[in-house]
Write an enzyme that holds these catalytic residues in place. Sequence first.
Site, PDB file in Angstrom:
ATOM      1  N   HIS A 118       0.813  -1.220   0.000  1.00  0.00           N
ATOM      2  CA  HIS A 118       0.000   0.000   0.000  1.00  0.00           C
ATOM      3  C   HIS A 118       0.847   1.272   0.000  1.00  0.00           C
ATOM      4  O   HIS A 118       0.306   2.356  -0.233  1.00  0.00           O
ATOM      5  CB  HIS A 118      -0.948  -0.001   1.200  1.00  0.00           C
ATOM      6  CG  HIS A 118      -2.016  -1.043   1.106  1.00  0.00           C
ATOM      7  ND1 HIS A 118      -3.005  -1.017   0.150  1.00  0.00           N
ATOM      8  CD2 HIS A 118      -2.233  -2.166   1.836  1.00  0.00           C
ATOM      9  CE1 HIS A 118      -3.796  -2.065   0.295  1.00  0.00           C
ATOM     10  NE2 HIS A 118      -3.351  -2.784   1.314  1.00  0.00           N
ATOM     11  N   GLU A 222      -6.973 -12.468   5.075  1.00  0.00           N
ATOM     12  CA  GLU A 222      -7.755 -11.236   5.005  1.00  0.00           C
ATOM     13  C   GLU A 222      -8.999 -11.366   4.128  1.00  0.00           C
ATOM     14  O   GLU A 222      -9.406 -10.412   3.458  1.00  0.00           O
ATOM     15  CB  GLU A 222      -6.877 -10.085   4.510  1.00  0.00           C
ATOM     16  CG  GLU A 222      -5.930 -10.436   3.381  1.00  0.00           C
ATOM     17  CD  GLU A 222      -4.873  -9.363   3.137  1.00  0.00           C
ATOM     18  OE1 GLU A 222      -5.006  -8.247   3.657  1.00  0.00           O
ATOM     19  OE2 GLU A 222      -3.920  -9.660   2.404  1.00  0.00           O
ATOM     20  N   ASP A 248      -9.387  -5.652   4.892  1.00  0.00           N
ATOM     21  CA  ASP A 248      -9.763  -6.450   3.720  1.00  0.00           C
ATOM     22  C   ASP A 248     -10.778  -7.524   4.089  1.00  0.00           C
ATOM     23  O   ASP A 248     -11.647  -7.873   3.281  1.00  0.00           O
ATOM     24  CB  ASP A 248      -8.519  -7.088   3.098  1.00  0.00           C
ATOM     25  CG  ASP A 248      -7.732  -6.101   2.252  1.00  0.00           C
ATOM     26  OD1 ASP A 248      -8.342  -5.437   1.403  1.00  0.00           O
ATOM     27  OD2 ASP A 248      -6.514  -5.980   2.448  1.00  0.00           O
TER      28      ASP A 248
END
Length: 354
Positions: A118, A222, A248
């Site tokens: 990210h 996730e 997530d």
Amino acid sequence: MATVIFSSSSLSTPPKPRFPKPSKTLIPPPPRFASFSNPKFNLKTLNPILSRSPAPVRLSNTTSDLIAYENSVPSRSLKSRLHNGETLYGLFLLSFSPTLAEIAGLAGYDFVVVDMEHGHGGVSDALPCLRALAATRTPAILRLPESCPTWAKKALDLGPQGIMFPMIDNPKLAKKAVSYCRFPQAGVRGSAHTVVRASSYGINAGYLSNYEEELLIMCQVESEEAVKKVEDIAAVDGVDCIQMGPLDLSASMGYLWDPGNKKVREMMKTAEKGVLGTKKNAREGAYLAGFAMPHDSPDDLRSRGYHMVSGTVDLGLFRSAAVEDVKKFKAGLQKASDNERENAKEDDEKYWSE
């Protein structure tokens, strides 16, 4: 220069020069330096061993009373500390700022996750951060943007203590992730161990003998699908840690805007129970790792059996501090403006009363 003195007892005989003894004050004593114990390096370990332990260092400051914790060179890897039953506290680094990485290390975090999933940076951007962390003797974990052999190879060659694979939804993907970390014939990792940073550019002769034991392999769970198979994922040989991904997971359940939803929290607890159930001893099963949320504090995670807790993100820390700083100043401006209006009103009333 020393002064030569001649005797006046006789002019017929050559005088014998006499040299005065040099004063002890002519030569200043050498400066004394603080003595430090030299690190002892062992080619059979990835980590240098230093004979001193961490100690708090109080920083003198007229406006604050801060205590920074001095990180000594870790005599044990993250993996061995987990085997020893320690609970480790870390931070995610998304800014790819070596300066913030250095500050995080000096602050005393047990580990820092350099986030290539990210964060904006890649391998080239991660390297300066790893060097900054190494200078503070803080272990680095690299989170990959995707689970594939190419990303894993490039990340591992940088020499992090840990590697994190995202979106591991089943045991098959977990086995593949482990294979990306092993040299043939145990895996598919490409070999350049004679020249890469992971082996100290080939200087560490014991790298091949110890890299598997030192490297912490983390798989992220996730999604709803992954939670259903979490026990099988955690049981895969070579998987050391299951990293829970609450955001997530909530998105996969249809609660993107509500990660604290009761159903999401119940799903998290199901996954946690499954992972903890595989941990029969220090060498068998996976450890539980997680990220704190507003509704789920680091202490909450620790109390539920998490051995690796990430409390925050560097960008989040700066954002919160910046917003609060501006808010405080603007509040001061508003208060001053209100006081000025009040004073003006009092002056006006006084004028008309006169």
